[in-house]
Scaffold this motif. Structure first.
Motif, short mmCIF file in Angstrom:
data_model
loop_
_atom_site.label_atom_id
_atom_site.label_comp_id
_atom_site.label_asym_id
_atom_site.label_seq_id
_atom_site.Cartn_x
_atom_site.Cartn_y
_atom_site.Cartn_z
N ARG A 47 10.80 -30.74 38.18
CA ARG A 47 10.76 -30.68 39.30
C ARG A 47 10.59 -32.55 39.60
NH1 ARG A 47 6.66 -29.45 43.61
NH2 ARG A 47 5.75 -29.16 41.97
N VAL A 103 10.48 -38.02 45.18
CA VAL A 103 10.63 -39.16 45.20
C VAL A 103 9.34 -40.16 46.19
CG1 VAL A 103 12.25 -40.94 46.05
CG2 VAL A 103 13.23 -38.68 45.08
N GLU A 148 10.78 -37.67 49.12
CA GLU A 148 11.51 -36.04 48.86
C GLU A 148 10.84 -35.12 48.24
OE1 GLU A 148 15.61 -36.98 48.87
OE2 GLU A 148 16.10 -34.92 48.47
N GLN A 149 11.04 -34.36 48.12
CA GLN A 149 10.49 -33.18 45.96
C GLN A 149 11.21 -32.20 46.69
OE1 GLN A 149 6.68 -31.60 45.97
NE2 GLN A 149 6.59 -32.78 47.87
N GLY A 150 11.40 -31.39 44.84
CA GLY A 150 12.12 -30.72 44.62
C GLY A 150 12.81 -30.44 43.29
N LYS A 207 18.68 -29.63 42.80
CA LYS A 207 18.65 -30.25 44.03
C LYS A 207 18.90 -30.80 44.51
CE LYS A 207 17.39 -26.87 47.65
NZ LYS A 207 16.44 -26.13 48.19
N VAL A 208 17.56 -32.57 44.14
CA VAL A 208 17.88 -33.33 44.77
C VAL A 208 18.96 -34.19 43.78
CG1 VAL A 208 16.34 -35.91 44.13
CG2 VAL A 208 15.20 -33.36 44.38
N PRO A 214 20.83 -35.03 47.12
CA PRO A 214 19.67 -36.07 48.27
C PRO A 214 19.38 -35.73 49.69
CG PRO A 214 20.83 -37.75 46.73
CD PRO A 214 21.52 -36.19 46.60
N LYS A 215 18.38 -36.25 50.15
CA LYS A 215 18.12 -35.97 51.75
C LYS A 215 17.72 -37.22 52.37
CE LYS A 215 16.04 -31.66 51.46
NZ LYS A 215 15.03 -30.71 51.15
N THR A 267 16.38 -41.84 48.26
CA THR A 267 16.73 -40.96 47.30
C THR A 267 18.11 -41.42 46.87
OG1 THR A 267 14.74 -39.50 47.88
CG2 THR A 267 16.82 -38.80 45.72
#
Lengths: 266, 301, 332
Positions: A226, A229, A237-239, A243-244, A248-249, A253
């Motif tokens: 995992r 950020v 952000e975390q995941g 996915k990241v 990246p949302k 990131t």
């Protein structure tokens, strides 16, 4: 790692904060950080210099007091541990490796001393012979020859070797959680890989949870399950890694990801 | 910044301290004339004060052997003082007394300075503020005033007591410098590693912080030794010196009191004054040259 | 610019000399960025010091010459180079450049010092004006001139030093690990700035030294891979990255960690062991103790150079490969 989600996390922080200074001049190095890590999980914390990564590492290692929020180890609140014996009990379960392997050594002593001192933490009156056995086993596990390492001075070893001794030091204690604060950023690319592989092996062999702090997304991507950020003291952000990287949302990131130099261009 | 980047990491990663030591022991190959000169001077002075009386068999500096200010002669090499005592014998014993008081005062000042400095620097927070406030108060009070009051308060002043009294006022500068060094050293990673191994505060200070200050402590001791010797001279000249013995300062005290300057009896005041100057000069020179060896930045300026 | 057969050794007390650079030759054409890659302790920074004419004892240049703009000089006596070569012909941008600024002086004072060190007739105001113009051309904020170093971030400081040290339009900028102490975003900006300096023709050549191959592949046209003071392989960036020949280059490439899905699929190996002690370099090929392709001959004899001037590898294994390949071609 979804299988773990029902368990009590190995370590958990809730709104963890640390400010330096008072009033208007206070610098908020770590701001409301909440995350958790499961046993045997590798979590990367990624951010640029000044993002509060190292402060967070020191908070988690209880080398620095927080100014707000809680830290829980297996559900037990450890935020306010003050007594020496309580802290020692905590450090038996949570250990650290730092960025500059040479600075982490006291240059006045040989490698043997730093390893033997680590054993003192365990405090269970092992006979001297077992001390040596335990230390030698740890050194072999990180790929060093005990006979060739123990009585050397840190400056007689290369950066990669010294960093291995530091990891062996943590192994001697046998923690459940290792907090590695940029353990590879001062090493050459060729040595980085070997240290990262070692972290992966530790997780496999000992089911150790590892918090891997770095500014390099490539390394984070290689070792971790995992990614968190961190930007200006906050977790933005975390995941899960895939996915990241795929989506990246947060804008930061995205920028980090775009700025990483790639061997064969973008 | 050394591992990944410095090409010569493998052969210059030896610490400043080790380089310093290597240089120190390689002294015979390296001509540092100032160190050689000051070292020789000090060996001579110490030998004069410690071995001189034994070799020459002059063990009592208080014995009357001549008249009032007899000039130098074959038997009285530096003449006699106002009580008819041999100035040369007094000079040897006086040098010894001054050195002993200086060493006691210097050691005490270093110990107090280290204790307060490391505690303040390591613990930080309120402890630091209180300790440093106290240190600053001691600095602002003129030390000679404290010395005079203390000296008057104690009726019989042994050499040991004199040393302790002087050391009691000269530690603050050491404490301040030690505090500054400690608070920068305690943020080093090796201190964190030792903490993670469960080392206690005292053990951290002794094993992780003090070794890094070793060279500084040696130099601070040389300076404190110098201060101690000069403070003793100042007190003794005021008549507040150690009882029942002779020191360089007391020699000056009697010479002033019995007007050796006005009567032209130069042997009464020139030898002790010369020795004090010599000791102070050699110590300062020693400190400067040792600093140069241990501190590469000052080398070859 | 051509450099031939540079040898530079460190005097190491009583022991044998450290042969940090041992017979390196290279050439850079105008407009090119030459990358020098390798691990710590392989002689990269030593070469940078020799090329930037800043080698000082205990580093002694034992041999080699440098040609630039038709003039040829021996590199042995560095101090005898024309004084105005520093900064005007060759400039050095070291890793710690950002910490080299005097903390008590404004950046503009540094500009004045640099410019006037080469031409003391330049008036301070003119020097600052020149720097302001240059900063604006490179779209950096001109207000940095009025700042003190601590008011700027590390990345900005490094960029400002890069601009100022190229104010005199040197022929060659030698950048020695300029980004190693920076985080990825600042690294990228510095690389963009260096490219812009080249595009604007403020400088005509860059030698970029780093252990970071991905970084290098983003800026250099040509890459030299160094190992233990010697050249292991030379080629264009494309050739080095996509068709590495020398086992060392291969190992360097496979230990890079691109943030890429493929990275996680298999375990990378890195390079076992550490670079040798250059007081006692290994016999034959210096890489043989760590080489996965080691052959019996490698420890006995110096490796042959396989390839042509601008594309070669010094390796016995490559030599064998080319022989069999050549043989096959001949058969068919």
């Amino acid at each position: 790692m979804s299988a773990h989600s029902s368990q009590v996390p190995l370590l958990e922080t809730r709104d963890l904060q640390r400010a330096f200074g008072h009033g208007d001049h206070a610098v908020r190095a770590v701001e409301r950080v909440s995350f958790s890590i499961q046993p045997g999980e590798i979590v990367a914390i990624v951010g640029e210099s000044g993002s509060g990564k190292t402060t967070l590492a020191r908070l988690l290692l209880r080398l620095l007091d927080s100014t707000g929020g809680r830290i829980l180890l297996r559900g037990e609140d450890v935020t306010d541990l003050r007594r020496s014996n309580d802290l020692k009990a905590y450090w038996r379960k949570v250990q650290g490796v730092f960025q500059d392997p040479f600075a982490a050594f006291n240059q006045f002593y040989t490698n043997r001393r730093v390893l033997e001192n680590a054993l003192k933490l365990l405090n269970h009156g092992l006979p001297r012979q077992e001390h040596t056995q335990r230390i030698e086993a740890a050194l072999r596990e990180v790929g060093l020859d005990p006979a060739d390492t123990l009585d050397k001075w840190p400056h007689q070893l290369s950066g990669g070797q010294v960093q291995r001794v530091m990891i062996a030091r943590a192994l001697v204690i046998g923690p459940e959680l290792l907090i590695a604060d940029e353990p590879t950023s001062m090493l050459d690319a060729s040595l980085r890989v070997t240290v990262l592989n070692l972290l992966l092996a530790l997780r496999k062999q000992h089911n150790m949870g590892i918090i891997f702090i770095t500014h390099d997304l490539g390394q984070a991507y290689y070792v971790s399950d995992r990614i968190l950020v961190m930007y200006q003291g906050e977790l933005v952000e975390q995941g899960p890694v895939e996915k990241v990287f795929a989506m990246p949302k947060h804008e930061y990131t995205q920028r980090l990801l775009a700025d990483v130099p790639r061997l064969r261009g973008a | 910044m050394t591992v990944a980047t410095s090409e010569h990491a493998s052969f210059d990663s030896g610490s400043v301290f080790l380089t310093g030591l290597r240089k120190f022991f390689g002294i015979f190959g390296m001509i540092n004339r100032r160190l050689l000169f000051s070292g020789c001077m000090l060996v001579l002075v110490v030998g004069f004060g410690v071995l001189g009386p034994i070799i020459l068999g002059r063990d009592n500096p208080m014995k009357t052997v001549g008249g009032l200010y007899d000039p130098p002669s074959a038997t009285l090499w530096l003449g006699s003082d106002n009580f008819g005592r041999d100035v040369f014998t007094q000079l040897m014993h006086g040098t010894r007394t001054s050195l002993i008081i200086g060493v006691i005062a210097g050691l005490e000042a270093i110990l107090i300075g280290l204790l307060i400095g490391t505690m303040a620097g390591y613990l930080g927070g309120i402890v630091e503020e209180v300790l440093m406030a106290f240190t600053n108060v001691v600095i602002t009070i003129p030390s000679i005033v404290i010395l005079i009051l203390l000296s008057i308060a104690i009726s019989t002043r042994s050499i040991f007591a004199m040393g302790l009294i002087i050391g009691l006022t000269s530690w603050p500068w050491t404490a301040r410098a030690v505090r500054a060094q400690t608070s920068s050293l305690r943020t080093r990673e090796h201190v964190d590693i030792a903490r993670l191994s469960g080392a206690g505060t005292l053990s951290l200070i002794i094993w992780e912080i003090l070794p890094y200050m070793l060279s500084y402590v040696v130099m601070a001791f040389v300076l404190q030794l110098n201060t101690g010797i000069l403070q003793e001279a100042a007190l003794s000249m005021l008549g507040l010196g150690p009882s029942n013995t002779i020191s360089l300062g007391q020699m000056l005290h009697w010479a002033l009191l019995w007007e050796s300057v006005r009567t032209g009896a130069w042997w009464g005041f020139v030898p002790p004054a010369l020795f004090l100057t010599l000791i102070a000069f050699s110590l300062l020179l020693l400190q400067a040259s040792v600093d140069e060896i241990l501190n590469p930045r000052l080398r070859k300026r | 610019m051509i450099i031939k057969n540079v040898r530079a050794y460190y005097a190491a007390g009583s022991g044998p000399e450290v042969k940090a650079v041992d017979g390196v030759s290279l050439a850079i054409r105008e407009g090119d960025v030459l990358g020098i890659a390798g691990e710590s302790g392989c002689g990269k920074s030593t070469l940078a010091a020799v090329m930037s004419l800043t080698a000082r004892p205990p580093l002694n240049v034992k041999g080699g010459e440098m040609s630039l703009n038709g003039k040829t000089f021996s590199l042995v006596e560095q101090a005898k180079f024309p004084r105005d070569w520093h900064g005007k012909m060759v400039a050095l941008l070291p890793q710690r450049a950002m910490n080299s600024l005097n903390p008590t002086a404004r950046v503009r004072d540094f500009v004045v010092d640099v410019v006037r060190a080469h031409d003391s007739t330049v008036r301070p105001r003119a020097a600052i004006e020149q720097a302001r113009e240059r900063l604006e051309q490179l779209s950096l904020p001109a207000r940095v001139l009025e700042s003190y170093p601590h008011q700027l971030s590390g990345g900005m400081r490094q960029r400002v030093v890069a601009v100022i040290s190229t104010l005199l339009n040197p022929q060659v900028l030698i950048a020695d690990e300029p980004t190693s102490a920076l985080d990825v975003s600042s690294q990228k900006q510095l690389v963009l700035l260096l490219k812009l300096l080249l595009e604007c023709r403020f400088i005509t050549r860059i030698v970029y030294i780093t252990h970071d191959l991905p970084m290098l592949s983003n800026i250099a046209n040509f890459i030299i891979v160094m190992y233990a003071g010697k050249v292991a392989e030379i080629g264009t960036t494309q050739q080095i990255v996509n068709e590495p020949r020398h086992p060392y280059t291969h190992a360097l490439i496979t230990s890079t960690l691109d943030p890429d899905l493929r990275v996680r699929e298999h375990q990378l190996e890195g390079i076992r062991g550490a670079p040798p002690d250059l007081r006692y370099p290994p016999t034959g090929c210096r890489f043989h103790p760590r080489c996965p392709r080691v052959m019996e001959i490698c420890s006995r004899e110096e490796p042959p150079i396989v390839g042509e001037e601008e594309r070669y590898a010094a390796c016995w294994w490559v030599f064998e490969q080319s022989k069999t390949a050549g043989g096959k071609e001949a058969q068919s």
